[in-house]
Design a protein around this motif. Structure first.
Motif, PDB file in Angstrom:
ATOM      1  N   MET A   1       5.528 -11.203  18.408  1.00 29.81           N
ATOM      2  CA  MET A   1       4.205 -11.513  17.893  1.00 29.81           C
ATOM      3  C   MET A   1       4.263 -12.746  17.001  1.00 29.81           C
ATOM      4  SD  MET A   1       2.326  -8.005  16.958  1.00 29.81           S
ATOM      5  CE  MET A   1       3.304  -6.611  17.479  1.00 29.81           C
ATOM      6  N   VAL A   2       3.256 -13.546  17.063  1.00 28.64           N
ATOM      7  CA  VAL A   2       3.227 -14.783  16.296  1.00 28.64           C
ATOM      8  C   VAL A   2       2.519 -14.529  14.975  1.00 28.64           C
ATOM      9  CG1 VAL A   2       2.643 -17.208  16.378  1.00 28.64           C
ATOM     10  CG2 VAL A   2       2.941 -15.927  18.502  1.00 28.64           C
ATOM     11  N   THR A   3       3.154 -14.934  13.902  1.00 30.12           N
ATOM     12  CA  THR A   3       2.529 -14.749  12.604  1.00 30.12           C
ATOM     13  C   THR A   3       1.814 -16.046  12.213  1.00 30.12           C
ATOM     14  OG1 THR A   3       4.393 -13.379  12.061  1.00 30.12           O
ATOM     15  CG2 THR A   3       2.948 -13.978  10.264  1.00 30.12           C
ATOM     16  N   THR A   4       0.528 -15.938  11.986  1.00 29.68           N
ATOM     17  CA  THR A   4      -0.226 -17.117  11.586  1.00 29.68           C
ATOM     18  C   THR A   4      -0.696 -16.964  10.152  1.00 29.68           C
ATOM     19  OG1 THR A   4      -2.222 -16.162  12.470  1.00 29.68           O
ATOM     20  CG2 THR A   4      -1.014 -17.640  13.902  1.00 29.68           C
ATOM     21  N   GLY A   5      -1.425 -17.956   9.700  1.00 30.66           N
ATOM     22  CA  GLY A   5      -1.777 -18.039   8.297  1.00 30.66           C
ATOM     23  C   GLY A   5      -2.594 -16.876   7.751  1.00 30.66           C
ATOM     24  N   ALA A   6      -3.444 -16.273   8.596  1.00 32.73           N
ATOM     25  CA  ALA A   6      -4.380 -15.277   8.074  1.00 32.73           C
ATOM     26  C   ALA A   6      -3.735 -13.924   7.827  1.00 32.73           C
ATOM     27  CB  ALA A   6      -5.554 -15.122   9.022  1.00 32.73           C
ATOM     28  N   ALA A   7      -2.459 -13.767   8.204  1.00 38.52           N
ATOM     29  CA  ALA A   7      -1.851 -12.454   8.073  1.00 38.52           C
ATOM     30  C   ALA A   7      -1.678 -12.064   6.611  1.00 38.52           C
ATOM     31  CB  ALA A   7      -0.499 -12.447   8.769  1.00 38.52           C
ATOM     32  N   VAL A   8      -1.884 -10.760   6.344  1.00 36.32           N
ATOM     33  CA  VAL A   8      -1.780 -10.261   4.987  1.00 36.32           C
ATOM     34  C   VAL A   8      -0.365  -9.824   4.693  1.00 36.32           C
ATOM     35  CG1 VAL A   8      -2.672  -8.562   3.402  1.00 36.32           C
ATOM     36  CG2 VAL A   8      -4.066  -9.283   5.333  1.00 36.32           C
ATOM     37  N   VAL A   9       0.283  -9.338   5.744  1.00 35.05           N
ATOM     38  CA  VAL A   9       1.465  -8.532   5.560  1.00 35.05           C
ATOM     39  C   VAL A   9       2.699  -9.353   5.920  1.00 35.05           C
ATOM     40  CG1 VAL A   9       2.527  -6.395   6.284  1.00 35.05           C
ATOM     41  CG2 VAL A   9       0.067  -6.560   6.180  1.00 35.05           C
ATOM     42  N   ASP A  10       3.775  -9.175   5.177  1.00 38.01           N
ATOM     43  CA  ASP A  10       4.973  -9.953   5.480  1.00 38.01           C
ATOM     44  C   ASP A  10       5.770  -9.303   6.613  1.00 38.01           C
ATOM     45  OD1 ASP A  10       6.283  -7.814   4.389  1.00 38.01           O
ATOM     46  OD2 ASP A  10       6.340  -8.684   2.395  1.00 38.01           O
ATOM     47  N   ARG A  11       6.823 -10.015   7.015  1.00 39.60           N
ATOM     48  CA  ARG A  11       7.597  -9.616   8.177  1.00 39.60           C
ATOM     49  C   ARG A  11       8.225  -8.228   7.995  1.00 39.60           C
ATOM     50  NH1 ARG A  11       7.191 -11.763  12.583  1.00 39.60           N
ATOM     51  NH2 ARG A  11       8.781 -11.247  14.096  1.00 39.60           N
ATOM     52  N   PHE A  12       8.744  -7.974   6.794  1.00 43.52           N
ATOM     53  CA  PHE A  12       9.425  -6.703   6.531  1.00 43.52           C
ATOM     54  C   PHE A  12       8.478  -5.523   6.734  1.00 43.52           C
ATOM     55  CE2 PHE A  12       9.872  -3.521   3.078  1.00 43.52           C
ATOM     56  CZ  PHE A  12      10.967  -2.839   3.584  1.00 43.52           C
ATOM     57  N   SER A  13       7.296  -5.611   6.123  1.00 45.67           N
ATOM     58  CA  SER A  13       6.410  -4.451   6.249  1.00 45.67           C
ATOM     59  C   SER A  13       5.837  -4.341   7.654  1.00 45.67           C
ATOM     60  CB  SER A  13       5.294  -4.484   5.216  1.00 45.67           C
ATOM     61  OG  SER A  13       4.933  -5.765   4.890  1.00 45.67           O
ATOM     62  N   LEU A  14       5.739  -5.478   8.365  1.00 45.30           N
ATOM     63  CA  LEU A  14       5.295  -5.395   9.758  1.00 45.30           C
ATOM     64  C   LEU A  14       6.262  -4.559  10.579  1.00 45.30           C
ATOM     65  CD1 LEU A  14       3.461  -6.248  12.053  1.00 45.30           C
ATOM     66  CD2 LEU A  14       4.801  -8.310  12.290  1.00 45.30           C
ATOM     67  N   GLN A  15       7.577  -4.855  10.399  1.00 40.84           N
ATOM     68  CA  GLN A  15       8.581  -4.095  11.157  1.00 40.84           C
ATOM     69  C   GLN A  15       8.601  -2.638  10.740  1.00 40.84           C
ATOM     70  OE1 GLN A  15      11.750  -6.643  10.133  1.00 40.84           O
ATOM     71  NE2 GLN A  15      11.521  -7.946  11.945  1.00 40.84           N
ATOM     72  N   LEU A  16       8.476  -2.430   9.420  1.00 41.73           N
ATOM     73  CA  LEU A  16       8.496  -1.057   8.913  1.00 41.73           C
ATOM     74  C   LEU A  16       7.296  -0.274   9.454  1.00 41.73           C
ATOM     75  CD1 LEU A  16      10.266   0.595   7.078  1.00 41.73           C
ATOM     76  CD2 LEU A  16       8.768   0.027   5.181  1.00 41.73           C
ATOM     77  N   THR A  17       6.118  -0.924   9.460  1.00 41.24           N
ATOM     78  CA  THR A  17       4.929  -0.272   9.995  1.00 41.24           C
ATOM     79  C   THR A  17       5.150   0.135  11.442  1.00 41.24           C
ATOM     80  OG1 THR A  17       3.600  -1.727   8.655  1.00 41.24           O
ATOM     81  CG2 THR A  17       2.461  -0.535  10.376  1.00 41.24           C
ATOM     82  N   LEU A  18       5.721  -0.799  12.209  1.00 37.14           N
ATOM     83  CA  LEU A  18       5.936  -0.531  13.623  1.00 37.14           C
ATOM     84  C   LEU A  18       6.850   0.672  13.805  1.00 37.14           C
ATOM     85  CD1 LEU A  18       4.826  -2.010  16.049  1.00 37.14           C
ATOM     86  CD2 LEU A  18       7.057  -3.065  16.325  1.00 37.14           C
ATOM     87  N   ILE A  19       7.933   0.721  13.017  1.00 37.68           N
ATOM     88  CA  ILE A  19       8.882   1.832  13.144  1.00 37.68           C
ATOM     89  C   ILE A  19       8.213   3.153  12.768  1.00 37.68           C
ATOM     90  CG2 ILE A  19      11.018   2.792  12.213  1.00 37.68           C
ATOM     91  CD1 ILE A  19      11.951  -0.127  11.867  1.00 37.68           C
ATOM     92  N   LEU A  20       7.493   3.135  11.625  1.00 38.47           N
ATOM     93  CA  LEU A  20       6.821   4.357  11.170  1.00 38.47           C
ATOM     94  C   LEU A  20       5.812   4.832  12.208  1.00 38.47           C
ATOM     95  CD1 LEU A  20       6.073   3.642   7.420  1.00 38.47           C
ATOM     96  CD2 LEU A  20       7.416   5.505   8.342  1.00 38.47           C
ATOM     97  N   PHE A  21       4.992   3.884  12.684  1.00 35.19           N
ATOM     98  CA  PHE A  21       3.946   4.237  13.629  1.00 35.19           C
ATOM     99  C   PHE A  21       4.554   4.820  14.905  1.00 35.19           C
ATOM    100  CE2 PHE A  21       1.037   2.868  17.104  1.00 35.19           C
ATOM    101  CZ  PHE A  21       0.005   3.721  16.789  1.00 35.19           C
ATOM    102  N   LEU A  22       5.620   4.160  15.395  1.00 34.90           N
ATOM    103  CA  LEU A  22       6.246   4.658  16.616  1.00 34.90           C
ATOM    104  C   LEU A  22       6.825   6.050  16.397  1.00 34.90           C
ATOM    105  CD1 LEU A  22       7.956   1.559  18.215  1.00 34.90           C
ATOM    106  CD2 LEU A  22       5.968   2.843  18.984  1.00 34.90           C
ATOM    107  N   SER A  23       7.429   6.301  15.215  1.00 37.65           N
ATOM    108  CA  SER A  23       8.000   7.639  15.019  1.00 37.65           C
ATOM    109  C   SER A  23       6.897   8.692  14.996  1.00 37.65           C
ATOM    110  CB  SER A  23       8.842   7.728  13.746  1.00 37.65           C
ATOM    111  OG  SER A  23       8.823   6.552  13.041  1.00 37.65           O
ATOM    112  N   VAL A  24       5.780   8.379  14.304  1.00 40.41           N
ATOM    113  CA  VAL A  24       4.681   9.359  14.286  1.00 40.41           C
ATOM    114  C   VAL A  24       4.184   9.605  15.700  1.00 40.41           C
ATOM    115  CG1 VAL A  24       2.345   9.797  13.497  1.00 40.41           C
ATOM    116  CG2 VAL A  24       3.980   8.803  11.946  1.00 40.41           C
TER     117      VAL A  24
END
Lengths: 146, 532
Positions: B1-24
């Motif tokens: 995924m491409v991170t552009t200027g409007a994103a709120v969330v940094d790379r670390f929390s993006l990956q963490l979100t993905l992992i959490l979401f996938l586990s749920v």
């Protein structure tokens, strides 16, 4: 919520004690049922009107009398914000009154009436439920943890 | 995924979100498969486990009731508009009072699988057209609300990656939609219940913990929170006064009232919420569950108010409005500031799971209505075998899911809140009149039900078509056209009374139902039966 003047918190009516009905005996003509219906409906209407009407009135007051709602109570807490929190308190009070109403006035009568309905069904007078219930058998087996 | 200027969330929390979401998702999908009804019984598919404890039932109800719109949209509204936003949250809680006081117990006592069954019990004559109208209304409401949830998932993705490309967007909607279809079609109600409970626990704990952190930041002094919110709002004390969003003119004030009316009546009549009420076998369990749900909903609404005010106080209104014009980013920005990447990831995962759970409940409710009311009772006239009806239910769940995905891809730019409010307005105009008359009015007839259902649906849809939502303002769907003769964005103020009026008119003008019929029905709603 004011207390209801219609007292029927006494012991549930005995099946034998009901007056004989014209054609088919149903719970619908039982005096205990009629007063339960009246009191329950009155409580429901009053409680809903207080909860929903109170909230809609609050919305209207906020929109059309901002001067009153912006009056400061203490610090930044205005009358409007306090009334908003008050809505939650009001809801809690209504729920509490509703539970008390059910426990003291509805549940004992309903328990008696259920016995009465079973009695009518057993003697063959009453009409069974118009909608057949789903067969009980499938539910008898044990459920998984969910 | 491409991170552009409007994103709120940094790379670390993006990956963490993905992992959490996938586990749920993985855990809930497996549970849905394991608890899926294996014996092809419609009762279990529609109602799930009927012997759950009141707390679990209450959590599931709370999960069905609170959507991502409450978590992201309402908190954002509080952050941007202060007082007016707080009124939304209050309305959400008040709407559950309607369920608790009026609807829950009579509906459960007289119901079986769908609302159509209750009405058929009350109005046996001419029940088929009524079931047909009811299925159409349910489908319209559920699809619209489903589209709102799926569009919300794209909006949420925007917070992570900036404006998503067409491929990312499609992928997001298709993945979420497919998971929803699997929950609803294979898992049925047991699967939907499980994810609902998981989501409710996550929602309640997440929101409460964050609210506690906000209050702690202000030393548990509400006045300091209000003062900071007013200071950072750029509006001063106007932020804590009514009218920031809807105070411009008498029309907009009426618009706001209309919206609140639609929320109070419509939220209570959403099909997936009503379906959940039918599950408990015993009235006492239902009663305790509904009261639990009331407490939990109030808690979440109060905490969401704190979050919204906290977002303005800590992040600042300008920063929130710059990230997302509608304010949907408020919670995530606040989390970033309070708890860093970890809290952001938790709350974003929570938002995705919330979307998923509500969408699954909606798909299931619409599928049950189609399979039970439309196929079972209207097309097959009650002759359908259980396995047959169940197959239709699973198939309809898939069809509704695909329909929702297609519509969401077309309407991805639409405002989630507008779509959700439209669904509330239709629900409030079409269903409560029929429901209230069925339960409480002796002279209600099938023709009245038909007129009220169709009239409520048509009047609300037509009023929206001729309102500023569709044309005449820069933010409407067709900004260049102008056929908006109806001034309000929310049709509820007119269409809800119209629904009630039509129901009354239809009943007065036609032959009354048999009086014993209502007497028996009323005994049933009041005295009820506990299934053992």
């Amino acid at each position: 919520m004011s207390r209801h003047s219609l007292g029927f918190g006494g012991p549930p009516p005995h099946p034998e004690a009901t007056p004989p009905q014209a054609e088919r005996p149903t719970v619908a003509h039982d005096p205990a049922y009629l007063s339960l219906r009246h009191a329950h409906r009155r409580f429901g209407v009053k409680a809903t009107a207080t909860a929903v009407g109170g909230f809609l009135l609050y919305v209207l007051l906020s929109s059309f009398t901002p001067g009153l709602m912006n009056r400061s109570l203490s610090g930044h807490l205005t009358l409007g914000l306090a009334l908003g929190l008050g809505q939650f308190v009001l809801m809690a009070v209504i729920v509490w009154r509703y539970l008390v109403h059910l426990r003291t006035r509805v549940t004992p009568v309903v328990r008696g009436l259920r016995g009465l309905a079973r009695h009518h069904e057993a003697t063959g007078g009453g009409r069974g439920p118009a909608h057949p219930e789903p067969p009980a058998a499938p539910y008898d087996r044990g459920y998984r943890s969910w | 995924m491409v991170t552009t200027g409007a994103a709120v969330v940094d790379r670390f929390s993006l990956q963490l979100t993905l992992i959490l979401f996938l586990s749920v998702v993985v855990v809930t999908l497996f549970t849905a498969l394991l608890t899926a009804p294996q014996r092809d019984e419609i009762g279990e598919f529609y109602l799930g486990n009927r012997t759950m404890s009141p707390l679990r039932n209450g959590l599931a109800m709370c999960g069905d009731y609170l959507s991502a719109a409450t978590l992201l949209g309402s908190t954002g509204l509080v952050a941007l508009t202060g007082y007016d936003g707080l009124l939304y949250l209050c309305g959400t809680a008040v709407a559950w009072m309607m369920v608790l006081l009026l609807i829950a117990e009579p509906l459960r006592n007289a119901g079986r699988f769908t609302l159509g069954d209750t009405i058929a019990l009350r109005l046996p004559r001419g029940q088929r057209p009524v079931r047909l109208a009811l299925a159409v209304c349910t489908l319209a409401i559920a699809t619209l609300y489903l589209v709102a949830q799926l569009v919300g998932s794209v909006a949420l993705l925007t917070q992570f990656t900036g404006e998503p490309s067409a491929t990312t967007r499609t992928l997001c909607v298709v993945v979420i939609g497919t998971i929803v279809i699997v929950y609803a079609a294979i898992g049925g109600m047991p699967g939907a219940t499980f994810i609902q409970v998981v989501k409710a626990v996550m929602l309640i704990s997440g929101v409460t913990v964050t609210a506690v952190m906000v209050l702690h930041r202000f030393d548990w002094n509400p006045d300091a929170l209000l003062a900071a919110a007013a200071d950072h709002s750029g509006e001063g004390t106007r932020f804590l006064e009514p009218g920031l969003r809807y105070g411009a003119s008498a029309t907009s004030k009426l618009d706001f009232f209309s919206l609140q009316l639609a929320i109070v009546l419509g939220l209570a009549a959403l099909p997936h919420v009503m379906m959940r009420l039918l599950a408990p076998k015993q009235v006492a369990v239902l009663r305790t569950s509904v009261v639990w749900a009331m407490g939990l909903v109030s808690l979440v609404c109060l905490a969401a108010g704190v979050l919204g005010l906290g977002a303005t106080a800590i992040v600042g209104r300008d920063a929130i409005a710059q990230t997302d014009r509608k304010g949907d980013a408020a919670v995530l920005l606040l989390a970033q500031d309070l708890g860093g990447g970890l809290l952001t990831a938790l709350l974003s995962c929570l938002a995705f799971v919330t979307l998923l759970a509500v969408a699954a409940g909606l798909t299931l409710a619409a599928a049950s209505s189609l399979a039970h009311d439309l196929y079972g009772e209207v097309i097959r006239k009650g002759q359908a075998k259980e396995t047959e009806e169940l197959a239709v239910a699973r198939l309809s769940a898939a069809v509704i899911g695909v329909l929702g995905m297609l519509l969401a891809l077309i309407a991805w730019g639409a405002n989630t809140a507008t779509l959700a409010f439209l669904a509330f307005a239709i629900a409030a105009s079409a269903l409560p009149p029929t429901l209230v008359y069925t339960l409480f009015w002796r002279h209600f007839t099938a023709q009245g039900a038909l007129l009220s259902l169709c009239g409520g649906l048509l009047s609300s849809v037509l009023l929206v078509v001729f309102s500023p939502v569709v044309s005449s303002t820069p933010s409407s769907l067709y900004p260049s056209a102008d056929f908006a003769w109806f001034p309000l964005q929310n049709p509820g103020l007119v269409s809800i009374p119209a629904g009630f009026l039509l129901g009354w008119l239809g009943s007065v003008l036609t032959r009354p139902e048999m009086p014993e019929n209502y007497a028996d029905f009323e005994v049933r709603t009041l005295v009820g039966i506990d299934e053992t």
